[in-house]
Every structure is written in structure tokens, then in C-alpha cells.
Motif scaffolding. Sequence first.
Motif, PDB file in Angstrom:
ATOM      1  N   PRO A 263      36.670  -0.597 -54.402  1.00  0.00           N
ATOM      2  CA  PRO A 263      36.420  -2.016 -54.119  1.00  0.00           C
ATOM      3  C   PRO A 263      37.399  -2.893 -54.890  1.00  0.00           C
ATOM      4  O   PRO A 263      37.819  -2.549 -55.999  1.00  0.00           O
ATOM      5  CB  PRO A 263      34.981  -2.232 -54.614  1.00  0.00           C
ATOM      6  CG  PRO A 263      34.724  -1.123 -55.585  1.00  0.00           C
ATOM      7  CD  PRO A 263      35.616   0.025 -55.222  1.00  0.00           C
ATOM      8  N   ASP A 293      48.861 -11.502 -64.998  1.00  0.00           N
ATOM      9  CA  ASP A 293      49.199 -10.717 -66.191  1.00  0.00           C
ATOM     10  C   ASP A 293      49.393  -9.251 -65.843  1.00  0.00           C
ATOM     11  O   ASP A 293      48.784  -8.750 -64.897  1.00  0.00           O
ATOM     12  CB  ASP A 293      48.005 -10.784 -67.156  1.00  0.00           C
ATOM     13  CG  ASP A 293      48.358 -11.514 -68.427  1.00  0.00           C
ATOM     14  OD1 ASP A 293      49.493 -11.965 -68.547  1.00  0.00           O
ATOM     15  OD2 ASP A 293      47.467 -11.623 -69.293  1.00  0.00           O
ATOM     16  N   GLN A 294      50.161  -8.577 -66.677  1.00  0.00           N
ATOM     17  CA  GLN A 294      50.350  -7.148 -66.494  1.00  0.00           C
ATOM     18  C   GLN A 294      49.001  -6.426 -66.505  1.00  0.00           C
ATOM     19  O   GLN A 294      48.165  -6.712 -67.344  1.00  0.00           O
ATOM     20  CB  GLN A 294      51.170  -6.540 -67.623  1.00  0.00           C
ATOM     21  CG  GLN A 294      52.548  -7.073 -67.799  1.00  0.00           C
ATOM     22  CD  GLN A 294      52.581  -8.386 -68.517  1.00  0.00           C
ATOM     23  OE1 GLN A 294      52.955  -9.365 -67.908  1.00  0.00           O
ATOM     24  NE2 GLN A 294      52.184  -8.432 -69.760  1.00  0.00           N
ATOM     25  N   ILE A 300      47.459  -3.250 -56.224  1.00  0.00           N
ATOM     26  CA  ILE A 300      46.350  -3.053 -55.283  1.00  0.00           C
ATOM     27  C   ILE A 300      46.102  -4.323 -54.467  1.00  0.00           C
ATOM     28  O   ILE A 300      45.737  -4.269 -53.297  1.00  0.00           O
ATOM     29  CB  ILE A 300      45.063  -2.575 -56.001  1.00  0.00           C
ATOM     30  CG1 ILE A 300      44.133  -1.917 -54.995  1.00  0.00           C
ATOM     31  CG2 ILE A 300      44.376  -3.672 -56.743  1.00  0.00           C
ATOM     32  CD1 ILE A 300      42.924  -1.252 -55.621  1.00  0.00           C
ATOM     33  N   GLN A 387      54.675   5.097 -59.368  1.00  0.00           N
ATOM     34  CA  GLN A 387      53.435   4.354 -59.571  1.00  0.00           C
ATOM     35  C   GLN A 387      52.950   3.774 -58.235  1.00  0.00           C
ATOM     36  O   GLN A 387      51.795   3.880 -57.884  1.00  0.00           O
ATOM     37  CB  GLN A 387      53.712   3.229 -60.563  1.00  0.00           C
ATOM     38  CG  GLN A 387      52.514   2.460 -60.988  1.00  0.00           C
ATOM     39  CD  GLN A 387      51.884   3.091 -62.221  1.00  0.00           C
ATOM     40  OE1 GLN A 387      52.453   3.980 -62.845  1.00  0.00           O
ATOM     41  NE2 GLN A 387      50.704   2.645 -62.537  1.00  0.00           N
TER      42      GLN A 387
END
Length: 985
Positions: A263, A293-294, A300, A387
Motif C-alpha cells: 500500500p 527528502d531522501q 514508489i 535499486q
Amino acid sequence: MGDHIDISSDSDFELDEDDNYGGGSLIEGPTNTRTLPQWATSSSRAGSISRNHNAPSSSYASNGGSSNLNKLRISSYGDDTRTSNQIALHPDYNGNDSSGHARAVNSRIANVSGAEYEKLSSQQALRRTLPTSLDGAGPSNKMNRLTDGAGSSQTHGPHRNMYNLSGSGFGNNLDSTRNRSIQANDEDVVMYEKNGTRVLPQSWTHGKSHMPGPSASSNDYAYHSMAGDEPVCDERLIYQAALQGLNQPKYEANLPEGLLSVPLLRHQKIALAWMLQRETRSLHCLGGILADDQGLGKTISMIALIQMQKALELRSKSEDQSTKKTEALNLDEDDDGSNHVSDKGKQTVESNSIKTTEQVGTSSKPLNRQRLAAGTLVVCPASVLRQWARELDEKVADESKLTVLIYHGGTRTRDPAVLAKYDVVMTTYAIVTNEVPKQPMVNEDELDNKTAERSGVSSEFSVDKKRKKQLGANKKKKKGRKGADSSPFDYDCGPLARVNWCRVILDEAQTIKNHRTQVARACCSLRAKRRWCLSGTPIQNVIDDLYSYFRFLRYEPYSVYKSFYSAIKLPLSRNSIQGYKKLRAVLAAVMLRRTKGTLINGEPIIKLPPKSIGLKKVKFSDEERAFYNRLETDSLSKFKAYAAAGTVSQNYANILLMLLRLRQACDHPLLVKGFNSASVQKVSVEMAKRLPSDMVRDLLAIVTSDMAICRVCNDPPEDAVITMCGHVFCYECVLNYLTGDDNTCPGLNCKEQLGSDIVFSEATLRSIYSNKDAGPRPKLSHQITENDDSSSKIKAVLAILKSHTGMDGPDDVDCSVVSSVPKGPIKTIIFSQWTGMLDLVEMALNQSCLQYRRLDGTMNLNVRDRAVKDFNTDPEVTVMLMSLKAGNLGLNMVAACHVILLDLWWNPSTEDQAIDRAHRIGQTRPVTVTRLTIKDTVEDRILALQDEKRKMVSSAFGEDQGGGTATKLTVEDLRFLFMDRDAVR
Ligand SMILES: Nc1ncnc2c1ncn2[C@@H]1O[C@H](COP(=O)(O)OP(=O)(O)OP(=O)(O)O)[C@@H](O)[C@H]1O
């Protein structure tokens, strides 16, 4: 299309772009021969100089090839039609597939140890010969049922009626409570239609002094089209958007079931709603800057956007089939200078499963007819490719997998039709730079003024002066010649530039922060309908950084430098308070930024364990202090001499070099004395030995003085290296450009092919020049031990690490900073900007029998991946040594709960990026950060500089130092800022 990730090259996902250098090619194999000039026939081949980054070496065998992706099965597909020579990675890869050479290479690699791996990949190094003389389809808005949103009665040009998520208007089904939502329900009606011989430059001939300068185009149409006119700077749309933004509640978009496997968090739903709105109902440009922010999950969020749009597209397609409508998105609009979606345009025809666009109207650009409509292009640093691949693999639900192509490596496809088949294509900035024609350079010099510089909104003086000099030279050079940059729609360009992307996403978009660089100008040339910049730290050095994003985004009017200057820079220089307010309004219309301190309805955006950052002031030993003081006195007297002669700005590079030496002395005196990472230099030692002395001397002169600005990042270079063509880079920066076959030098307009053998470190050149026959710099003869040769900073590191393991540290080091960290396997990431320093720490760790892994730019992506995995999963491995440039982006390293920064970087954003490898979603323990600095040194001044930069960034974003929102813009502010511009000035 299947649910797999494809890579377009046969072996490059394993033999990635770092493979031809550093860790991948430390040994010259029998095939890596270069034809040398006659004078050089006595030179010997480099010996075996491979080094194991992941000591202890036994760990390689046990962990070799164990990354998630390495477990994926590799199968082969076709050449152009994905039935041969395409590699797809499947989850059950066992390394034993047998369809050809490429697989044989990969499976060998999957099973070899680290050292063998390096040897293997090195054998693929390019042949180099010295001359004898040595001398931009995506979703269309067709048939959109066009209703405007709740609370907003405005319709806006071609965008009005474009998008209706709720069926009854944007937000009409939203409740009035804080849990507003946008549902993609059955009535959603957005409709899409998928539519080796090296020849040295002449100037390198014997006896000639070489000072290569970049050549720059000064024919920026954006600027020159307006030369002499008043700036075209209509900001009415921005004003409207800013006003709208003030009143808009925080909508959330809910993804339909079955698109993602997890979700979305609340702030991600808000981001999704915002992005959908930006892609469809934007007033000025389609896309924007997601500047969370990182570690807040920008990846996503973007995947959710792609999925949502795809779902809407599929639905519209099925509706389309029933209604037989044929209108499509006009993908050629960007060429015409328009960013708006229009419903006039082209018909899309499909032939042989390859999407082709055909223009309906007349066009002066016949090439457009041949451009294919493609999906989403993700451009990211090489280190982040995996990644992204992982996120796309893990976070997308099985039933709605996206087809993904990793466009990377020397043997990647050259066929744009292949790219057009995928939902998502991922590539690196280096590849975009290599194969996409560059937009012309903007000549902003005429607009810069001293006031702006003084106010800190302009580039640092040194870089500015340097650039001006270069531009001047280039103007002369380019006169009367049509440069390579001038034809952005060349038939010669690579496939990335030969399709029309539905969407281009620049991840870690700060990579293009300098609009003058090749990488920024190449990204700007990509043809796309929607454009996104992702960055947790979009402003790194100066406000000008923003201009590059605006240009990429086509954010009018600020995408034109003259307008950016008059509407943003000038107000800032005249009245910084009002100027920053104006900037915030301009940003608010195109950027969404949340920090970890942001509250939504009083609740923290995300519940992460706390992060505490401590500045630990370490004391020099007497010897170190004496050494440092001598160096400082010497530097100061040189500076005074420059000042007395009025040549400070001419000598900026020398001054930077002096600063570099002082900074290195704070880490370890050996760094100043020429100790450098073995891996940085060894590959090129043999080549350097073959060069004539005067050439070595000239290269040395450049790398240590006049060109000491990295041509990729435009910062003072970290681990400076120089290429044989005379361009200076950070080692890490240039490594990304050694991709295999088209590894062109990223120096401005330089077409030289690079290889690791012609990338020289200062130490290499110095050792060769001072004693041409002496061979490589002798290895550091003495061992570093805790009690004698170790520096104070290294001692402090050991003390901290020992306190984690319960061992005692030296008495003089205060370890209280970590005492609050809970017991358990405390893992620490140690960052330094010098690989030489990492080497020194490595020796100290070996002495202390501490298990560690290492990640730096000399390592190929496979080895990096393995190191990260070991660190994250092996309880024995408690330390990760990382180079700041190689390790500060993208990586998830939540196994660490302690971060040590060995040295300070010029801008604090880079440090923040590094720290947030550990402090991000998934972290379960409080994170402690120790920044080590030495009292009464240049590091005090760097801290002050960092403070200034922090203030600038927080002023631009309207944040307080803690990341919260310090100031809010009011309607009055906006009216004043946009309508009453004279008052601002
Ligand atoms: N909704 C979610 N559910 C599960 N995991 C998530 C979710 N959102 C983010 N994550 C995880 O949080 C981590 C950080 O996310 P991500 O790497 O996208 O952050 P980011 O904002 O891109 O950071 P950076 O700027 O450092 O690249 C990742 O491991 C990601 O899988």
C-alpha cells in the motif's frame, strides 16, 4: 509482454559500465594491447594489480553473485523482436542457461570470486593504439471527458477537461474531511492511444603545450531569440497556479487494487494525486519536481504514477475500441515549442507490433514521422539502476507487471523500436550524455551582475570566472562552424533520442544542476510529453541550480534564462526576503517537497526513529598540528602574493588546490604527501610511463592547476583525475562515462574515447614525471598502526567502532556520542571523499580485526551490490567504507544505525544524501551521525560555508533548519510578488 525485466545488452548487466576500469580492469589481459609508438617499445605490461575491495577475501566465495538480481534467470530473445540476443532476467536464474556467448560470460561471472571477476572483465578492455607520432508515446488525452475539479472552476486552455479521476469532476467525490481521496472508478474516461585506434590530438605533439578548452555554443536560441528585447516573462499562469495552490486541500489518490504489491503511504498518495494533476491539468508544463527528502519513497510514488496512468490508458483503449475513436496525443508538440496537450494531431498506426506515429498535418520536420512513441524513460546514476530494477520488481503486483528494459552497456540495442516496446526503459545519465545531442549552451554571462554575485545567488566566483573564460574562447572557436550541438534531431543520434517518450524521469536530478554541462543539455534534448525531476536535494550550491530543472521541464517563462534572471535572480539580489518569497511561489507551482519533519494534519509524515547529528571536534596530535601549520602558513603566503598581485581570481584553481591539501591534512598527512588510492592510478600507470615527459608534465600542470574543476559536476574535483585529452574530473564522475563501446569523454564537445588506461591521477603523473623510469609510486612502506602512524581522525573512528563492540577505545576520545545507541549488532557506514583515506582506514580496520566491506567508484556495480548485500545481511560485517560520491545516492542501507563522516563536503546536501542511506523507510533504530572535524583548521571555515548554503536552501524552500515549514506565503504576498514587480525590485 511478460513480467520480466530486460536488459538490452548481452553481458552488460553483469559487466556494467564500470567494468572497463578500476576494479573491473586492473589487470591488462592479453587482449588489452595498445599499439605503441616506436619510442615506447620497451615498456612493459602492467602486472597483476587487482585488489580485493571486500576484505577478507574469503567472503567473495561465500557471497559471490548472490544479489537478488543475480539470482534472476537470464534467457535470450530475438534481435529486434525480442526473440534473440535480448537478455531478460527471470527470477529463477541459475546461471546454467546455454544460449550463446553472452550467457557463457555471465554465468562465468556469476560463479567467480571477486579477484577472478576483475580479471575476467578486464580482458574485455578496449584495444587502444597510440599513433606512431604520439603526437525525447504515451498516453494521449484523446477523448478525455473534460470536467474540471471541485473547488476549481477554472478551465485552462488545452488542459481543461482533460482528466477526470472521479467521473464527476476532479475531487467531486471527495469528502470534506481530511481523508479526501480520488478514486479511479469505472467512470474514469481518460483515453490514451499508445502510439581501437587512438590518435592523440595534434596539440599533444612533442614540445607543444596543451591547454584544451571546452568549446561552447553561444547560439542559444532561447537567449538570442530575445536579445535586445525586453524579457518575455509572462508570469500570469504561475500566479494563478500559486494562488490555486494556496487554497488547495491535500488530495490523496488511491490506486486501484492489484497494481502495487504494497500500500502507498499517505504522503505518497498525496504525491500521486499531485502528479496526476500535474500530468494532466497543469497550467504551464506537464510534470514537475518531486523533491521529497531522501528515503520517503519517491521511487514508489513514480511507479504508482506510471501504473495509474497505464491502468487509465488500458481502460481508455478498451473504451476506444468500442467507440472507434482515433484521436491521439500529439507527440511532436515539443518540437514546435508547445508543451500543452492538444487534441489535434496525428494518427497512430501499428504495424508489425511496432508503434509508429504518422503525422496528419503538414510538417517541416519529416523526421518526426519516423519517431516512435515510447513509454517512460528513467534516467539515473549507474549506481541506482539496480535499486530501480528492484523496486519495479518488488513493489509492482504480479498481476500488473510492467515491462522493463535496462538500457545499459556496450552491446545494448541500437533499435529505437525495441525501446518503444517497453513500459519502462531505464538508463544512466552517462548514456544519455553519450548518445543524445545536446541543447545549445545558454550564455547567461551578459546577464549576471556583481550585485547578484555579492548576494550569493550567483555561481561562486571561481567557477564563474572560469566559465567566462571558457565561453570567450569557445565563441571564437565556434564562429562560422556548425557544431555538433547544433542539430539535436540528427539521424546519427542514439535510440534514446529517436523516440518520443511519454514521460522522462530524471532520478537524482541534481545531476543536471549545472545547466552548462553536457549531461544537462543532453537531458534537455530528450523528447517527452511529461517530464519529472526527482531529488531530495535539488538546490546544492546556488539558486542557479534550479534553472537547469526549469529548462528541462520547459517551465515557462523561467525555462528561458533571461526570464529566470529577471523574474528570480534579480529580485533576489535586490531584496532577498521578497526575492525568496517570490522564488517559493514559483517553486510551489511546480514542486512538491516534504521533509521527514513535515506534518500532515498534525501528524508526522512518517514515523521514523530519531536521527541525531553530532559534530565531533577532534584534536590533532602535535606532529599533525606542526605539519598542518606549515602547510597553512605556506598556503597563506601564496594567497597573499596572489592578492598583492591582484591575481586571486586567475589563480582560483591553485587556491582550490591549496584548500584541498589543507582539507586532506585534516584527514591524514599522508594524503597530502601524495598517498592516493592505489585503484585510482594503477590502471593507467603503464600508459603514463609510455607518454613523453613533456606530455606528462602538461597533464600534471592541468590537473593541479588551471583546469581543476570537474567537467561533470562542476565542483572542485574529488580524487582529481585527468584524461589523456586533457579534461579534469572527479574520479567517480568520469568513471560513469566508461561504458564500453561509446565511452566518449564528457568534456565539453570532446569526442575522445575514454578507457581506464588514459585516466590519470595526479599521483600517477607526479610519480612518473619525477622519475620516469622508476615505475609506479612505491606502496606505502609502513603499516598504519593505531599508536603511531594513524591519524587523529582514524583513531577517533576506531574508538567509536570499538565502543560499538564493547572494546575500549583510547581515553582521549569521547565516545558518549554513541552511548545512547541500543545494544546489538551496531553497524556503521564511514564516508570519505578520498579513496586514499578509505585505504588508510581499511588498514586500521584490518589491524583491529573489524570486518568491513567497501564501496567506491572503482568497483563495478556487481561488486558494489555484493558489498551492500553483505553489509546488510551478514552480522559479522559491521562497517561499510564508502566513498562520498559513489555511495551517497540511492542506496538503502538501513542495517546501519551509525554514520561517520570523516571529512566535510562543500555543500551540506551531499552530506545529507549520504546520511540518509541509513535514515529512511525501513530503519528501526535511532540513527546517530558523527561528523568528524579538526579544531582550528580550514574545516571550521567549511562548516561556516555549509551554514550559509543551508540558510540559502531553507530560504528557498521556506523551511526552518529542522525541515519544517517556517514561512507560509499569503495571497497578499503573491499579489505583491507577481503583480507589483517594481516593488520587489
Ligand atoms: N509504501 C511503501 N511500502 C513499503 N516500502 C516502501 C514504501 N515506500 C517506500 N518504501 C521503501 O522505502 C525505501 C526508500 O524509498 P526510496 O528509495 O524510493 O526513497 P527515495 O525518496 O527515492 O530516496 P533517495 O532520494 O535517497 O533515492 C525503499 O526501500 C522503499 O522500498
